[in-house]
Design a protein around this motif. Sequence first.
Motif, PDB file in Angstrom:
ATOM      1  N   GLY A 225       1.071  -1.214   0.008  1.00  0.00           N
ATOM      2  CA  GLY A 225      -0.089   0.118  -0.097  1.00  0.00           C
ATOM      3  C   GLY A 225       0.762   1.360   0.031  1.00  0.00           C
ATOM      4  O   GLY A 225       2.054   1.249  -0.369  1.00  0.00           O
ATOM      5  N   SER A 226       0.153   2.535   0.172  1.00  0.00           N
ATOM      6  CA  SER A 226       1.031   3.650   0.300  1.00  0.00           C
ATOM      7  C   SER A 226       2.020   3.987   1.357  1.00  0.00           C
ATOM      8  O   SER A 226       3.121   4.468   1.100  1.00  0.00           O
ATOM      9  N   SER A 227       1.838   3.218   2.474  1.00  0.00           N
ATOM     10  CA  SER A 227       2.938   3.536   3.561  1.00  0.00           C
ATOM     11  C   SER A 227       2.963   2.257   4.237  1.00  0.00           C
ATOM     12  O   SER A 227       3.827   2.089   5.435  1.00  0.00           O
ATOM     13  N   GLU A 228       2.802   1.246   3.860  1.00  0.00           N
ATOM     14  CA  GLU A 228       2.699  -0.348   4.539  1.00  0.00           C
ATOM     15  C   GLU A 228       2.641  -1.659   3.618  1.00  0.00           C
ATOM     16  O   GLU A 228       2.300  -1.642   2.426  1.00  0.00           O
ATOM     17  N   SER A 229       3.305  -2.504   3.898  1.00  0.00           N
ATOM     18  CA  SER A 229       3.424  -3.703   3.090  1.00  0.00           C
ATOM     19  C   SER A 229       3.497  -4.764   4.124  1.00  0.00           C
ATOM     20  O   SER A 229       4.329  -4.885   5.040  1.00  0.00           O
ATOM     21  N   ALA A 230       3.323  -6.138   3.562  1.00  0.00           N
ATOM     22  CA  ALA A 230       3.304  -7.315   4.318  1.00  0.00           C
ATOM     23  C   ALA A 230       3.129  -8.615   3.759  1.00  0.00           C
ATOM     24  O   ALA A 230       2.446  -8.437   2.534  1.00  0.00           O
ATOM     25  N   PHE A 232       2.223 -12.770   3.617  1.00  0.00           N
ATOM     26  CA  PHE A 232       1.556 -13.672   4.393  1.00  0.00           C
ATOM     27  C   PHE A 232       1.835 -15.057   3.912  1.00  0.00           C
ATOM     28  O   PHE A 232       1.951 -15.166   2.585  1.00  0.00           O
ATOM     29  N   ALA A 233       1.893 -16.288   4.626  1.00  0.00           N
ATOM     30  CA  ALA A 233       1.594 -17.470   4.105  1.00  0.00           C
ATOM     31  C   ALA A 233       0.153 -18.019   3.594  1.00  0.00           C
ATOM     32  O   ALA A 233      -0.875 -17.517   4.090  1.00  0.00           O
ATOM     33  N   ALA A 234       0.303 -18.283   2.514  1.00  0.00           N
ATOM     34  CA  ALA A 234      -1.014 -18.408   1.857  1.00  0.00           C
ATOM     35  C   ALA A 234      -1.826 -19.547   2.333  1.00  0.00           C
ATOM     36  O   ALA A 234      -3.054 -19.564   2.385  1.00  0.00           O
ATOM     37  N   ALA A 235      -1.108 -20.498   2.913  1.00  0.00           N
ATOM     38  CA  ALA A 235      -1.783 -21.772   3.648  1.00  0.00           C
ATOM     39  C   ALA A 235      -2.663 -21.320   4.911  1.00  0.00           C
ATOM     40  O   ALA A 235      -3.776 -21.859   5.162  1.00  0.00           O
ATOM     41  N   ASP A 236      -2.156 -20.451   5.684  1.00  0.00           N
ATOM     42  CA  ASP A 236      -2.963 -20.175   6.910  1.00  0.00           C
ATOM     43  C   ASP A 236      -2.991 -18.543   7.400  1.00  0.00           C
ATOM     44  O   ASP A 236      -3.475 -18.354   8.385  1.00  0.00           O
ATOM     45  N   GLY A 237      -2.325 -18.071   6.584  1.00  0.00           N
ATOM     46  CA  GLY A 237      -2.395 -16.512   6.819  1.00  0.00           C
ATOM     47  C   GLY A 237      -1.255 -15.840   7.841  1.00  0.00           C
ATOM     48  O   GLY A 237      -1.519 -14.902   8.221  1.00  0.00           O
ATOM     49  N   LYS A 238      -0.299 -16.728   8.151  1.00  0.00           N
ATOM     50  CA  LYS A 238       0.469 -16.158   9.191  1.00  0.00           C
ATOM     51  C   LYS A 238       1.536 -15.218   8.457  1.00  0.00           C
ATOM     52  O   LYS A 238       1.960 -15.214   7.322  1.00  0.00           O
ATOM     53  N   VAL A 239       1.823 -14.175   9.346  1.00  0.00           N
ATOM     54  CA  VAL A 239       2.674 -13.088   9.020  1.00  0.00           C
ATOM     55  C   VAL A 239       3.929 -13.625   8.762  1.00  0.00           C
ATOM     56  O   VAL A 239       4.661 -14.062   9.764  1.00  0.00           O
ATOM     57  N   LEU A 240       4.699 -13.426   7.647  1.00  0.00           N
ATOM     58  CA  LEU A 240       5.871 -13.956   7.194  1.00  0.00           C
ATOM     59  C   LEU A 240       6.782 -12.508   7.387  1.00  0.00           C
ATOM     60  O   LEU A 240       8.111 -12.771   7.887  1.00  0.00           O
ATOM     61  N   GLU A 241       6.470 -11.549   6.881  1.00  0.00           N
ATOM     62  CA  GLU A 241       7.072 -10.200   6.718  1.00  0.00           C
ATOM     63  C   GLU A 241       6.151  -9.109   7.028  1.00  0.00           C
ATOM     64  O   GLU A 241       5.231  -9.066   6.676  1.00  0.00           O
ATOM     65  N   HIS A 242       6.883  -8.177   7.648  1.00  0.00           N
ATOM     66  CA  HIS A 242       6.005  -6.771   7.920  1.00  0.00           C
ATOM     67  C   HIS A 242       7.128  -5.613   8.144  1.00  0.00           C
ATOM     68  O   HIS A 242       7.174  -5.418   9.370  1.00  0.00           O
ATOM     69  N   PRO A 243       7.965  -5.328   7.282  1.00  0.00           N
ATOM     70  CA  PRO A 243       8.900  -4.354   7.416  1.00  0.00           C
ATOM     71  C   PRO A 243       8.564  -2.991   7.830  1.00  0.00           C
ATOM     72  O   PRO A 243       7.528  -2.539   7.607  1.00  0.00           O
ATOM     73  N   ARG A 244       9.321  -2.485   8.777  1.00  0.00           N
ATOM     74  CA  ARG A 244       8.943  -1.187   8.995  1.00  0.00           C
ATOM     75  C   ARG A 244       9.652  -0.264   8.062  1.00  0.00           C
ATOM     76  O   ARG A 244      10.896  -0.088   7.948  1.00  0.00           O
ATOM     77  N   LEU A 245       8.876   0.684   7.348  1.00  0.00           N
ATOM     78  CA  LEU A 245       9.351   1.433   6.428  1.00  0.00           C
ATOM     79  C   LEU A 245       9.087   2.913   6.681  1.00  0.00           C
ATOM     80  O   LEU A 245       8.001   3.155   7.131  1.00  0.00           O
ATOM     81  N   ASN A 246       9.965   3.512   6.226  1.00  0.00           N
ATOM     82  CA  ASN A 246       9.951   5.279   6.439  1.00  0.00           C
ATOM     83  C   ASN A 246      10.140   5.756   5.344  1.00  0.00           C
ATOM     84  O   ASN A 246      11.450   6.021   4.764  1.00  0.00           O
ATOM     85  N   PRO A 247       9.381   6.039   4.556  1.00  0.00           N
ATOM     86  CA  PRO A 247       9.346   6.797   3.001  1.00  0.00           C
ATOM     87  C   PRO A 247      10.306   8.270   3.139  1.00  0.00           C
ATOM     88  O   PRO A 247      10.615   8.332   1.998  1.00  0.00           O
ATOM     89  N   ALA A 248      10.408   8.665   4.357  1.00  0.00           N
ATOM     90  CA  ALA A 248      11.480   9.843   4.449  1.00  0.00           C
ATOM     91  C   ALA A 248      12.606   9.732   3.955  1.00  0.00           C
ATOM     92  O   ALA A 248      13.409  10.545   3.271  1.00  0.00           O
ATOM     93  N   ASP A 249      13.096   8.444   4.432  1.00  0.00           N
ATOM     94  CA  ASP A 249      14.766   8.328   4.074  1.00  0.00           C
ATOM     95  C   ASP A 249      15.009   6.943   3.697  1.00  0.00           C
ATOM     96  O   ASP A 249      16.171   6.435   3.686  1.00  0.00           O
ATOM     97  N   ASN A 250      14.067   6.208   3.558  1.00  0.00           N
ATOM     98  CA  ASN A 250      14.349   4.711   2.901  1.00  0.00           C
ATOM     99  C   ASN A 250      13.526   4.355   1.747  1.00  0.00           C
ATOM    100  O   ASN A 250      13.019   5.109   0.977  1.00  0.00           O
ATOM    101  N   CYS A 251      13.636   3.214   1.224  1.00  0.00           N
ATOM    102  CA  CYS A 251      13.042   2.569   0.133  1.00  0.00           C
ATOM    103  C   CYS A 251      11.901   1.478   0.509  1.00  0.00           C
ATOM    104  O   CYS A 251      12.039   1.066   1.586  1.00  0.00           O
ATOM    105  N   MET A 252      10.886   1.650  -0.451  1.00  0.00           N
ATOM    106  CA  MET A 252       9.818   0.875   0.068  1.00  0.00           C
ATOM    107  C   MET A 252       9.281   0.144  -1.230  1.00  0.00           C
ATOM    108  O   MET A 252       9.118   0.766  -2.290  1.00  0.00           O
TER     109      MET A 252
END
Length: 478
Positions: A225-230, A232-252
């Motif tokens: 999305g605009s300021s979040e990404s995540a 999930f495992a397609a089998a059960d919906g478990k969160v595999l990645e949820h990086p903390r992004l700061n568009p002000a000084d990082n890449c997303m």
Amino acid sequence: MTASPPPPPGGPARTPQIWDTDIARRGTAPPGFGPPPQPFGADPGGGGGAPRGRRKALIVVLALALVAGLGTGGWLLWGRTQKDPRHRAEPSAPPRVDTRLDWIVANPDKDKALPSPKRPATWFAHGNVIRTWSRQITALDVRQGKEQWRIALPGELCSASRRLDDDTAAVMYKQDGNTCTGLMAVDVKSGRQKWDRRVPLHDERTSDYGDPQVLVFRGRVKVMGSSESATFAAADGKVLEHPRLNPADNCMENRASTDGKTLLSVVRCSLGSDREFVQRIDPGTGREDWTWKAPEGLTIRGVLSVDPVVVTVGRTDSSDTSTNLISISPQGRTRAVISLTDHGGAIDAIVGKDTVYLASGDKETAASTKENRIVAIDLAKGEKRWETNAGGNRVGTPVGFVGDKPLFYQGAQSGEGGRLVTLDPRDGAPTVHKRMPSESSAEEAEVAALGEVYFHDDKVFVVAAAELRPKNLMMSFG
């Protein structure tokens, strides 16, 4: 930009970058970056912005789901006994051009003000045509149009995955008022929900998944999305990645596209000035094969094709219009820059092995009908190969391919049914592939208006835009 995004934690070492700055080094923008034309369609593989224009939904994303079934020829089958090989079966009859109306599905909500579905999707699986609507997912038998199953959405649809992965699809929906925070995975074989969950947020007050994209790929569900990404495992919906992004000084990563084999990621970085990149990701290791940098002053509007790689770009200071296509080599370098303005303000396109086929906007002819032009452009050199009106007095919009021939839909008009036309890739000579009956031309025209057309298993499916509240939602011709 002095550094590229770091590899995933624990991942393999990052490969050297290939920075293509041939265009960026120019003092002025490359030829063709003129006044913006009409909006260009979004990515057929699942990336890019929301569809725009009269025939956006017919883009791209459509060909990737159909090509495997369209280009196969017949095999001569031999029995177990050793017969004289000269006694071969007679060649099968050519496919019938004239079709009949197999079925039509009425809109039960035609008198209700339905919200406009965001990025609807259509899938074909297990003998069904499956469609996302504003508040539900419905599967219809392709032979008779009878409903096979239905899954209700707890909220209004926000986005849906363009492709299936091992019979899994995923959709996002509005869970809290106007916020797209609900994520559901469904099994299209059984017609049942696999799991339903709320997507995680780092900050409930400031972050969101505005203008989200959903992608299912190799057992994972990616949401961007605009300021979040995540992820999930397609089998059960478990969160595999949820990086903390700061568009002000990082890449997303804010967009991704796939053809089922390769993954392309669109990355936006902010270090003094916004810059955008396309990365090809090795699906086995998760590492980058290459990274391509967008020219200065341009933003990536969408990924038109994953293989070969073709992206749509537009001026950063323009809202959401695309002005050019850029083809990228297998090594991650710019091949050609193709102006949409120079080719009739192209608004739709499909990509073949070495050619992009552009459909221009409508123009009224002397016979008080409308037609457009189809232009074939070489992806290596950016040169025009040919141009055609595909038979004249019709407006052609891309649907996919039959073998190596581009397939275009020309809508119903004046008591005549619509038709599917193939174009010879060598010179653009048109051939009518399917012709819809005149008796249902009025209904066909209404359903096709702002809708979508699919060609699957020798059948034509016309799907309506639900927000127009048409009398009928879907038609099938066979």
